[in-house]
Scaffold this motif. Sequence first.
Motif, PDB file in Angstrom:
ATOM      1  N   GLU A 120       0.889   4.022  -2.952  1.00 32.57           N
ATOM      2  CA  GLU A 120       0.558   5.411  -2.638  1.00 32.57           C
ATOM      3  C   GLU A 120       1.529   6.365  -3.321  1.00 32.57           C
ATOM      4  O   GLU A 120       1.124   7.397  -3.878  1.00 32.57           O
ATOM      5  CB  GLU A 120       0.564   5.614  -1.128  1.00 32.57           C
TER       6      GLU A 120
ATOM      7  N   GLY B  54       0.805   6.433  -7.013  1.00 33.85           N
ATOM      8  CA  GLY B  54      -0.392   7.211  -7.267  1.00 33.85           C
ATOM      9  C   GLY B  54      -0.146   8.706  -7.247  1.00 33.85           C
ATOM     10  O   GLY B  54      -0.758   9.479  -8.017  1.00 33.85           O
ATOM     11  N   GLU B  55       0.763   9.153  -6.380  1.00 35.26           N
ATOM     12  CA  GLU B  55       1.077  10.585  -6.313  1.00 35.26           C
ATOM     13  C   GLU B  55       1.835  11.067  -7.543  1.00 35.26           C
ATOM     14  O   GLU B  55       1.783  12.251  -7.893  1.00 35.26           O
ATOM     15  CB  GLU B  55       1.926  10.848  -5.056  1.00 35.26           C
TER      16      GLU B  55
ATOM     17  N   ALA C 125       0.830  -1.211   0.000  1.00 28.17           N
ATOM     18  CA  ALA C 125       0.000   0.000   0.000  1.00 28.17           C
ATOM     19  C   ALA C 125       0.862   1.258   0.000  1.00 28.17           C
ATOM     20  O   ALA C 125       0.541   2.248  -0.690  1.00 28.17           O
ATOM     21  CB  ALA C 125      -0.932  -0.012   1.206  1.00 28.17           C
ATOM     22  N   ARG C 126       1.974   1.254   0.743  1.00 24.40           N
ATOM     23  CA  ARG C 126       2.839   2.435   0.791  1.00 24.40           C
ATOM     24  C   ARG C 126       3.496   2.676  -0.556  1.00 24.40           C
ATOM     25  O   ARG C 126       3.628   3.820  -1.011  1.00 24.40           O
ATOM     26  CB  ARG C 126       3.881   2.268   1.890  1.00 24.40           C
TER      27      ARG C 126
END
Length: 382
Positions: free
Chosen positions: A376, A379-380, A372-373
């Motif tokens: 993330e 995604g940014e 997930a990290r």
Amino acid sequence: MSTDLLPNQRALFDLPRDVAYLNCASMSPQLRAATEAGIEAIRRRARPWSLSGDTWFDAAEALRGTAARLMGTEADAIALVPAVSYGVAIAAANVPVARGQNVVILHEQFPSNAYAWRELTRTRDAELRIARRAPADDWTAAVLEAIDRNTAVVALPYCHWTDGTRVDLVTVGARAREVGAALVVDASQAFGALPLELASVQPDFLVSVGYKWQLGPYSLGYLYAAPQWCRSGRPIEHSWATRKGAEDFAALTDYAAEYRPGARRFDMGEYSQFVLAPIALAGLTQLLDWGVERVQATLRRVTDRIAAEAEALGLEVLAPERRVGHLLGIRFPGGLPPDLAQRLDAARVHVSIRGDAVRVSPHLYNDEQDVARFLEVLGELA
């Protein structure tokens, strides 16, 4: 062999909770059991008077046998080497390459399985033939097209080190044998995470480091040599410990012409490795317990999940059938963002930038929080 998925194994490693380490293709974290084995080995080494003559051979033989089991071969087929470059140098010193012949490697292949062939073809007035990535990322088709009746050696990995693109070594090996070429394989990005299928691939030589998917220390690796080379191959150094009768310390100056059995003729000098061998053995023993097929199936689930999320963000990944399950390359259509490395560092997410790809290589210590990290950060930037 069971391919049931394995549960998370993070507790077996010394990984802080705030570190998302998705970079096993670079270097694996060390098992706690391997660290303990290393500490105990250092303590033994501090007391050399307690080391018997058998100690010079026993730990190395245990490691050799365990590596052989993990590869699916016999202990006599395995030599202990310090690096892939050493194993490839042994191959280059033995396989025949004549003037006008060619050696086939991949475009941007890892240097340890490239430099020796560059030098050999230069000195033999032979051709170094570069197979370039074919449409649809089909390395196998590119290699098959490069092989012809003048090919002396095909030197390849199981997958490309930058993004995990698979090479079908069973098909390539069959073609190499058809034209009378030797097959030399760098298994560093496969051994311990992908079944090697030695009986089907039939390499002349296969070499791997020990510090990636093998969960072992730096500077201790493994060389497989096919039966014909175990019988007649020439080593690149001449150590007392590789000769027949080396176990008899009182007779070492009765210089022996014969070698110890099998691939032991190719062992590096000082292969006993009193400290490193127990660390390496702990890693390979754990892999045997897990089972390589189960490791591959479990890691495939992780990389498939990351690939799907990356594609949903508009990023580019290889089709599942074109890549291995334990290593994934992610590409940005417009090129790598200039602040990618800084963003990853700030999030304490560890992957590699290899060429134009973000190389993601998880292992059994990674969990949902790690994934997930990483996603993330992607995604940014997407």
